[in-house]
Design a protein around this motif. Structure first.
Motif, PDB file in Angstrom:
ATOM      1  N   ASP A   1      24.626   0.190  33.014  1.00 22.05           N
ATOM      2  CA  ASP A   1      23.892   0.190  34.278  1.00 22.05           C
ATOM      3  C   ASP A   1      24.488   1.224  35.232  1.00 22.05           C
ATOM      4  O   ASP A   1      25.471   1.898  34.899  1.00 22.05           O
ATOM      5  N   CYS A   2      23.903   1.334  36.410  1.00 21.87           N
ATOM      6  CA  CYS A   2      24.308   2.355  37.386  1.00 21.87           C
ATOM      7  C   CYS A   2      25.760   2.224  37.808  1.00 21.87           C
ATOM      8  O   CYS A   2      26.413   3.224  38.123  1.00 21.87           O
ATOM      9  N   ASP A   3      26.298   1.008  37.785  1.00 22.94           N
ATOM     10  CA  ASP A   3      27.685   0.780  38.187  1.00 22.94           C
ATOM     11  C   ASP A   3      28.661   0.920  37.023  1.00 22.94           C
ATOM     12  O   ASP A   3      29.867   0.958  37.235  1.00 22.94           O
ATOM     13  N   GLY A   4      28.151   0.910  35.800  1.00 22.48           N
ATOM     14  CA  GLY A   4      29.023   0.983  34.630  1.00 22.48           C
ATOM     15  C   GLY A   4      29.764  -0.301  34.356  1.00 22.48           C
ATOM     16  O   GLY A   4      30.827  -0.281  33.737  1.00 22.48           O
ATOM     17  N   ASP A   5      29.168  -1.440  34.793  1.00 23.30           N
ATOM     18  CA  ASP A   5      29.881  -2.705  34.585  1.00 23.30           C
ATOM     19  C   ASP A   5      29.156  -3.686  33.665  1.00 23.30           C
ATOM     20  O   ASP A   5      29.579  -4.830  33.532  1.00 23.30           O
ATOM     21  N   VAL A   6      28.092  -3.225  33.016  1.00 23.10           N
ATOM     22  CA  VAL A   6      27.362  -4.025  32.030  1.00 23.10           C
ATOM     23  C   VAL A   6      26.844  -3.079  30.950  1.00 23.10           C
ATOM     24  O   VAL A   6      26.390  -1.977  31.263  1.00 23.10           O
ATOM     25  N   LEU A   7      26.893  -3.531  29.703  1.00 22.00           N
ATOM     26  CA  LEU A   7      26.336  -2.749  28.603  1.00 22.00           C
ATOM     27  C   LEU A   7      25.042  -3.383  28.123  1.00 22.00           C
ATOM     28  O   LEU A   7      24.903  -4.616  28.109  1.00 22.00           O
ATOM     29  N   LEU A   8      24.116  -2.546  27.697  1.00 27.51           N
ATOM     30  CA  LEU A   8      22.872  -2.984  27.077  1.00 27.51           C
ATOM     31  C   LEU A   8      22.809  -2.340  25.705  1.00 27.51           C
ATOM     32  O   LEU A   8      22.776  -1.112  25.590  1.00 27.51           O
ATOM     33  N   LEU A   9      22.833  -3.182  24.662  1.00 26.03           N
ATOM     34  CA  LEU A   9      22.750  -2.695  23.287  1.00 26.03           C
ATOM     35  C   LEU A   9      21.343  -2.923  22.779  1.00 26.03           C
ATOM     36  O   LEU A   9      20.865  -4.062  22.772  1.00 26.03           O
ATOM     37  N   GLU A  10      20.671  -1.848  22.384  1.00 26.35           N
ATOM     38  CA  GLU A  10      19.396  -2.012  21.693  1.00 26.35           C
ATOM     39  C   GLU A  10      19.745  -2.164  20.226  1.00 26.35           C
ATOM     40  O   GLU A  10      20.387  -1.290  19.639  1.00 26.35           O
ATOM     41  N   ILE A  11      19.346  -3.303  19.666  1.00 29.10           N
ATOM     42  CA  ILE A  11      19.780  -3.628  18.304  1.00 29.10           C
ATOM     43  C   ILE A  11      18.585  -3.940  17.400  1.00 29.10           C
ATOM     44  O   ILE A  11      17.499  -4.256  17.860  1.00 29.10           O
ATOM     45  N   GLU A  12      18.843  -3.835  16.113  1.00 26.89           N
ATOM     46  CA  GLU A  12      17.941  -4.381  15.101  1.00 26.89           C
ATOM     47  C   GLU A  12      18.655  -5.602  14.547  1.00 26.89           C
ATOM     48  O   GLU A  12      19.754  -5.486  13.986  1.00 26.89           O
ATOM     49  N   GLN A  13      18.065  -6.776  14.738  1.00 24.12           N
ATOM     50  CA  GLN A  13      18.692  -8.022  14.314  1.00 24.12           C
ATOM     51  C   GLN A  13      18.369  -8.269  12.849  1.00 24.12           C
ATOM     52  O   GLN A  13      17.239  -8.608  12.498  1.00 24.12           O
ATOM     53  N   VAL A  14      19.345  -8.093  11.985  1.00 22.59           N
ATOM     54  CA  VAL A  14      19.159  -8.300  10.549  1.00 22.59           C
ATOM     55  C   VAL A  14      18.888  -9.782  10.292  1.00 22.59           C
ATOM     56  O   VAL A  14      19.602 -10.646  10.789  1.00 22.59           O
TER      57      VAL A  14
ATOM     58  N   ASP B   1      40.452  -8.806  32.575  1.00 24.26           N
ATOM     59  CA  ASP B   1      40.877  -9.107  31.208  1.00 24.26           C
ATOM     60  C   ASP B   1      40.531  -7.993  30.234  1.00 24.26           C
ATOM     61  O   ASP B   1      40.667  -8.168  29.019  1.00 24.26           O
ATOM     62  N   GLY B   2      40.026  -6.860  30.745  1.00 25.74           N
ATOM     63  CA  GLY B   2      39.666  -5.739  29.883  1.00 25.74           C
ATOM     64  C   GLY B   2      38.340  -5.930  29.170  1.00 25.74           C
ATOM     65  O   GLY B   2      38.109  -5.348  28.116  1.00 25.74           O
ATOM     66  N   MET B   3      37.465  -6.744  29.750  1.00 19.92           N
ATOM     67  CA  MET B   3      36.172  -7.052  29.146  1.00 19.92           C
ATOM     68  C   MET B   3      35.031  -6.449  29.962  1.00 19.92           C
ATOM     69  O   MET B   3      35.169  -6.198  31.152  1.00 19.92           O
ATOM     70  N   ILE B   4      33.898  -6.279  29.267  1.00 24.35           N
ATOM     71  CA  ILE B   4      32.665  -5.867  29.920  1.00 24.35           C
ATOM     72  C   ILE B   4      31.536  -6.691  29.283  1.00 24.35           C
ATOM     73  O   ILE B   4      31.521  -6.884  28.066  1.00 24.35           O
ATOM     74  N   PRO B   5      30.610  -7.220  30.102  1.00 21.63           N
ATOM     75  CA  PRO B   5      29.488  -7.969  29.542  1.00 21.63           C
ATOM     76  C   PRO B   5      28.586  -7.053  28.718  1.00 21.63           C
ATOM     77  O   PRO B   5      28.380  -5.887  29.070  1.00 21.63           O
ATOM     78  N   ALA B   6      28.053  -7.596  27.634  1.00 23.34           N
ATOM     79  CA  ALA B   6      27.156  -6.844  26.758  1.00 23.34           C
ATOM     80  C   ALA B   6      25.932  -7.692  26.441  1.00 23.34           C
ATOM     81  O   ALA B   6      26.055  -8.833  25.996  1.00 23.34           O
ATOM     82  N   ILE B   7      24.764  -7.115  26.677  1.00 24.88           N
ATOM     83  CA  ILE B   7      23.492  -7.774  26.402  1.00 24.88           C
ATOM     84  C   ILE B   7      22.894  -7.125  25.165  1.00 24.88           C
ATOM     85  O   ILE B   7      22.806  -5.899  25.091  1.00 24.88           O
ATOM     86  N   ALA B   8      22.492  -7.937  24.201  1.00 26.61           N
ATOM     87  CA  ALA B   8      21.840  -7.429  22.985  1.00 26.61           C
ATOM     88  C   ALA B   8      20.342  -7.677  23.097  1.00 26.61           C
ATOM     89  O   ALA B   8      19.904  -8.808  23.313  1.00 26.61           O
ATOM     90  N   GLN B   9      19.570  -6.607  22.952  1.00 25.74           N
ATOM     91  CA  GLN B   9      18.116  -6.649  23.103  1.00 25.74           C
ATOM     92  C   GLN B   9      17.490  -6.030  21.868  1.00 25.74           C
ATOM     93  O   GLN B   9      17.904  -4.963  21.418  1.00 25.74           O
ATOM     94  N   ASP B  10      16.469  -6.700  21.316  1.00 25.39           N
ATOM     95  CA  ASP B  10      15.823  -6.137  20.134  1.00 25.39           C
ATOM     96  C   ASP B  10      14.739  -5.138  20.548  1.00 25.39           C
ATOM     97  O   ASP B  10      14.460  -4.953  21.739  1.00 25.39           O
ATOM     98  N   ALA B  11      14.139  -4.482  19.570  1.00 28.21           N
ATOM     99  CA  ALA B  11      13.166  -3.419  19.842  1.00 28.21           C
ATOM    100  C   ALA B  11      11.931  -3.913  20.590  1.00 28.21           C
ATOM    101  O   ALA B  11      11.269  -3.136  21.277  1.00 28.21           O
ATOM    102  N   SER B  12      11.640  -5.212  20.502  1.00 33.75           N
ATOM    103  CA  SER B  12      10.480  -5.760  21.217  1.00 33.75           C
ATOM    104  C   SER B  12      10.786  -5.962  22.703  1.00 33.75           C
ATOM    105  O   SER B  12       9.884  -6.234  23.484  1.00 33.75           O
ATOM    106  N   GLY B  13      12.070  -5.850  23.066  1.00 29.08           N
ATOM    107  CA  GLY B  13      12.482  -6.065  24.446  1.00 29.08           C
ATOM    108  C   GLY B  13      13.081  -7.430  24.687  1.00 29.08           C
ATOM    109  O   GLY B  13      13.557  -7.722  25.781  1.00 29.08           O
ATOM    110  N   ARG B  14      13.064  -8.286  23.693  1.00 28.61           N
ATOM    111  CA  ARG B  14      13.608  -9.636  23.851  1.00 28.61           C
ATOM    112  C   ARG B  14      15.134  -9.603  23.885  1.00 28.61           C
ATOM    113  O   ARG B  14      15.774  -8.977  23.043  1.00 28.61           O
TER     114      ARG B  14
END
Length: 132
Positions: free
Chosen positions: A82-95, A19-32
């Motif tokens: 990740d190594c496969d390029g099939d998941v994104l990890l966003l390090e974010i600051e949650q306003v 469907d042209g999508m990729i999973p994205a995980i949002a993680q804050d600076a504490s690692g949560r």
């Protein structure tokens, strides 16, 4: 699975689903981990352009600019894959410190206790006061 091919243009190197999508995980600076969503090419490009997280809302069938209704934007500090390029990890600051539409810090607030899911994190702000 094949590893990410760094010789390809950055968007083409990612492995998009049917469907042209990729999973994205949002993680804050504490690692949560505060959120999980999907991105498409447009949302990822807009995220880079504006600096705030933009996802694809499967329920709304449109771009979802995180915080557009609640004011709880996610400022993106870095994007990894990740190594496969099939998941994104966003390090974010949650306003505002609230990522979840339930008014909690994280969408991952249920914990398995025996044979039941139990909410273990407090509501920081009543959703009625967020979404008016």
């Amino acid at each position: 699975m094949a590893d990410l091919d760094p010789s390809l243009p950055w968007l083409d190197a990612l492995k998009w689903d049917a469907d042209g999508m990729i999973p994205a995980i949002a993680q804050d600076a504490s690692g949560r981990i505060v959120m999980f969503a999907y991105m498409n090419r447009d949302s990822l490009q807009e995220t880079l352009a504006c600096g705030n997280a933009v996802y694809w809302s499967r329920s709304r069938k449109r771009l979802w600019r995180k915080g557009e209704e609640s004011g709880h934007f996610q400022k993106v500090r870095s994007i990894r894959t990740d190594c496969d390029g099939d998941v994104l990890l966003l390090e974010i600051e949650q306003v505002g410190g609230i990522a979840c539409h339930t008014g909690r810090e994280s969408c991952f607030f249920h914990e398995l206790n025996g044979d039941r899911w139990v909410p273990v994190d407090p509501v920081i702000k009543d959703p009625k006061d967020i979404y008016q």
